[in-house]
Write a protein that holds these residues in place. Structure first.
Motif, PDB file in Angstrom:
ATOM      1  N   SER A 154       0.831  -1.198   0.000  1.00  0.00           N
ATOM      2  CA  SER A 154       0.000   0.000   0.000  1.00  0.00           C
ATOM      3  C   SER A 154       0.868   1.251   0.000  1.00  0.00           C
ATOM      4  CB  SER A 154      -0.914  -0.002   1.226  1.00  0.00           C
ATOM      5  OG  SER A 154      -0.144   0.116   2.413  1.00  0.00           O
ATOM      6  N   ALA A 155       0.276   2.375  -0.395  1.00  0.00           N
ATOM      7  CA  ALA A 155       1.012   3.641  -0.386  1.00  0.00           C
ATOM      8  C   ALA A 155       1.365   4.055   1.039  1.00  0.00           C
ATOM      9  CB  ALA A 155       0.180   4.718  -1.073  1.00  0.00           C
ATOM     10  N   LYS A 156       0.534   3.678   1.994  1.00  0.00           N
ATOM     11  CA  LYS A 156       0.782   4.052   3.381  1.00  0.00           C
ATOM     12  C   LYS A 156       2.056   3.424   3.933  1.00  0.00           C
ATOM     13  CE  LYS A 156      -2.034   4.944   7.477  1.00  0.00           C
ATOM     14  NZ  LYS A 156      -3.343   4.709   8.135  1.00  0.00           N
ATOM     15  N   ALA A 157       2.428   2.263   3.389  1.00  0.00           N
ATOM     16  CA  ALA A 157       3.647   1.597   3.834  1.00  0.00           C
ATOM     17  C   ALA A 157       4.894   2.358   3.399  1.00  0.00           C
ATOM     18  CB  ALA A 157       3.683   0.170   3.303  1.00  0.00           C
ATOM     19  N   PHE A 158       4.763   3.262   2.404  1.00  0.00           N
ATOM     20  CA  PHE A 158       5.878   4.090   1.971  1.00  0.00           C
ATOM     21  C   PHE A 158       6.016   5.346   2.831  1.00  0.00           C
ATOM     22  CE2 PHE A 158       4.842   1.605  -1.764  1.00  0.00           C
ATOM     23  CZ  PHE A 158       6.062   1.361  -2.376  1.00  0.00           C
TER      24      PHE A 158
END
Length: 670
Positions: A154-158
């Motif tokens: 997910s983008a949140k993991a970045f």
């Protein structure tokens, strides 16, 4: 509502635009080239151990699997995380004490926590209490500092400086119709902690699992503590805890190329907050009540070897009550926060060795409290991440670009301004020719953390003009691994990293004319080194030694103002030297493990004066366990002696840790 409509429309349009592209790419690539054919593959015997992912990673990566966690004899997630290098676990003491994770002195708000692939967040404080999660149900813990090599996420993991990932146990569909794993822990300070996990195979492609545990303890341990010039000999009070945890999981392989995972989670606790021991007074009457429920789903479709997509969704409800019967009067503060989260990620490999991914996330957070003048804030977040990875035997590289857009509304007062930012990250790993097992790595990441609702809106100290707290992380390291099952030294892994971090616009509370106020006034420069070693040695055919050790050097200094008294002082609660190790002797009789963690002196305030100094500490423990097998049944008994020195050392000032204590664990596996 205009902002909400804009964000939802943007997220929906992005996903809708991806659908025809994905479909056309899937049709272009077609199905796997070997579908429908019969291939005879000759038998191959592999004697070498596979190179661990931590050695191949372009950024520092540490992994503890279930077998290693059991061998080390650790009991909770916080205790296991302490064995990672570059980590500082803030522990407020006792079984029920809050426990948060800070990576390389950047603060717990910069540490992302992922639970079975989906992010955990707390918009109110920005910190995740890892004591809420049980180690009995964990199959793997991993810690990534910087950017992970896994671009299929997910983008949140970045969006964090580092990620702690917790993976729970999944049922093995090939072992039988059902399985049971029951455990009972008991020990000092009234500890009682039963847990059970049941897995059931519904069909060849579908399975379910249920996990539940109960924890209770009075936590009232005796302690000795220097308070000024006086040695206090007292007993901790209001340290009790009672908590319930439950999970239900559904795993389904809808087709050979489609998977579905659904999770429901429940946590309910009541605990006493013992408070600090100040002026010889260990009394406290503060109680904390927590309720946390969430449901999450993950769906994956693998069109072929070159193209796949995953969709994640989560709804989280968290309720907290802080009740305190103090002498100045009773306070009864209540908080309720909710989060709705959606994520879609597409990954394709158009050419050999090269992969691309695009992730689009949307999150809605809302906070309600009973505090006077509560502004009832709500936050809309859109994250977009574009990433690429190139991988060959001797060289690999990853790069990502994260776009963040955040907007907020409040019912009372003024909301914070919208925030927009691009955050790049890049990392490489190179294996020099003719140097077997040796790899070099380098990485850089520019990331930030958004001010929390407490920073922005909490009573009089909140400041809606706060800017995000930015970090720049640079890392250079070397890794080495060697394995040979035919020699005494079966496995050896080494890693050493040097790093430089800089934090700008650090958010701290500073006194203004009448009240304290959250402000962007801090700058921190960090230079450090992490060293890790892991090895397996065979003394005889039946006796093996397992050794892990880590050492961390962190010089994290305040560089805000050259004229200040805190200029080039070590920041609070950050030891310059820390580390730990584990040594296990595995044999046919009783396996024995020795664990140690240590930290040098720390300071409680920004100015490093002797009166603010916390003494160094080391924590030693000894564990002995034996596994018995009878047909398909396995029994395990484990005895632990913790904090063998018996010292009531402090991780947080005036919060003494328990002295020598003991635990017994009985396990049954079918």
């Amino acid at each position: 509502m205009d902002k909400l409509n804009y964000i939802v429309l943007r997220f929906a349009v992005t996903v809708m635009c991806l659908c025809p592209i994905i479909t056309s790419l899937a049709q272009e690539y077609g199905t796997d080239s070997i579908t429908g054919r019969i291939h005879q593959i000759p038998d191959v015997t592999i004697s070498a151990r596979k190179t661990p992912p931590a050695v191949m990673a372009t950024s520092p990566l540490q992994i503890l699997k279930k077998s290693e966690l059991e061998r080390m004899g650790v009991y909770d997630v916080a205790e296991a995380v302490r064995h990672f290098s570059g980590v500082n676990v803030k522990d407020y003491g006792g079984i029920g004490g809050l426990k948060t994770v800070s990576i390389r002195s950047m603060g717990a708000q910069h540490t992302g926590v992922i639970y079975d692939g989906v992010s955990i967040s707390d918009c109110q404080s920005g910190q995740v209490d890892i004591s809420r999660y049980s180690l009995s149900n964990v199959s793997e813990l991993s810690l990534t500092i910087g950017q992970t090599d896994d671009i299929y996420q997910s983008a949140k993991a970045f969006a964090s400086a580092g990620i702690l990932s917790i993976k729970t146990i999944t049922p093995d569909m090939e072992k039988g119709k059902y399985s049971i794993n029951a455990n009972l822990k008991t020990g000092s300070f009234g500890l009682l902690n039963p847990s059970v996990m049941y897995s059931h195979k519904i069909s060849d492609k579908t399975g379910i699992s249920f996990y539940g545990d109960y924890l209770q303890a009075d936590g009232n341990y005796r302690f000795k503590l220097w308070n000024g010039n006086q040695l206090i000999d007292a007993k901790r009070n209001n340290s009790d805890i009672r908590s319930y945890r439950a999970e239900a999981n559904l795993y389904s392989a809808i087709t050979d190329r489609q998977d579905l995972q659904v999770k429901a989670y429940l946590f309910d606790s009541e605990r006493g907050l013992p408070g600090s021991v100040v002026y010889d007074n260990p009394y406290s009457a503060e109680r904390l009540y927590d309720k946390n429920y969430f449901g999450q789903v993950r769906y994956e479709n693998r069109w072929n070897r070159q193209l796949k997509m995953q969709i994640q969704g989560k709804f989280n409800y968290s309720w907290n009550r802080d009740y305190n019967d103090k002498s100045s009067g009773i306070t009864d503060d209540r908080y309720r926060q909710t989060e709705t989260y959606l994520s879609a990620t597409v990954m394709g490999s158009p050419v050999k060795n090269l992969s691309f991914s695009f992730a689009q996330d949307f999150a809605y957070n809302y906070l309600h409290t009973n505090l006077r003048d509560c502004q009832f804030p709500e936050r809309f977040t859109v994250l977009s991440a574009l990433a690429a990875r190139y991988e060959r035997t001797n060289f690999s590289a990853s790069a990502s670009l994260l776009n963040t857009y955040i907007t907020e509304n409040v019912k009372i007062g003024k909301a914070a301004d919208d925030r927009k930012r691009l955050s790049p990250a890049v990392s490489v790993s190179w294996k020099p020719l003719r140097l077997h097992g040796l790899r070099l790595r380098a990485s850089y990441k520019d990331i930030f953390r958004t001010p929390t609702f407490n920073d922005l809106y909490y009573l009089l100290i909140g400041n809606t003009n706060l800017r995000p707290e930015t970090t720049r992380q640079g890392n250079f390291g070397v890794t080495y691994s060697k394995s040979d099952s035919h020699k005494r030294l079966r496995f050896l892994s080494l890693s050493a990293d040097v790093y430089y971090n800089k934090v700008d616009d650090k958010i701290v509370a500073v006194p203004t004319m009448f009240v304290w106020k959250m402000m962007n006034v801090g700058k921190v420069e960090t230079i450090g080194t992490d060293i890790n070693i892991s090895s397996e040695y065979s003394l005889t055919d039946k006796i093996n030694l397992y050794l892990t050790a880590n050492y961390n050097f962190i010089q994290a200094e305040d560089i805000t103002d050259p004229e200040s008294k805190t200029w080039r002082n070590q920041i609070v609660y950050t030891p310059k030297h820390s580390g730990g190790g584990s040594l296990t002797i595995e044999n046919p009789w009783v396996n024995i493990t020795y664990n140690v963690t240590f930290a040098s002196e720390r300071y409680t305030l920004a100015q490093n004066l002797p009166s603010y100094r916390i003494e160094p500490y080391s924590d030693h423990s000894l564990s002995a366990y034996r596994i018995f097998s009878w047909k398909k049944h396995k029994f395990k008994i484990q005895l632990d002696a913790l904090n063998l020195s018996g010292k009531n050392y402090e991780v947080i000032r005036f919060y003494p840790m328990p002295g020598r204590n003991y635990k017994v664990s009985l396990s049954y596996i079918l």
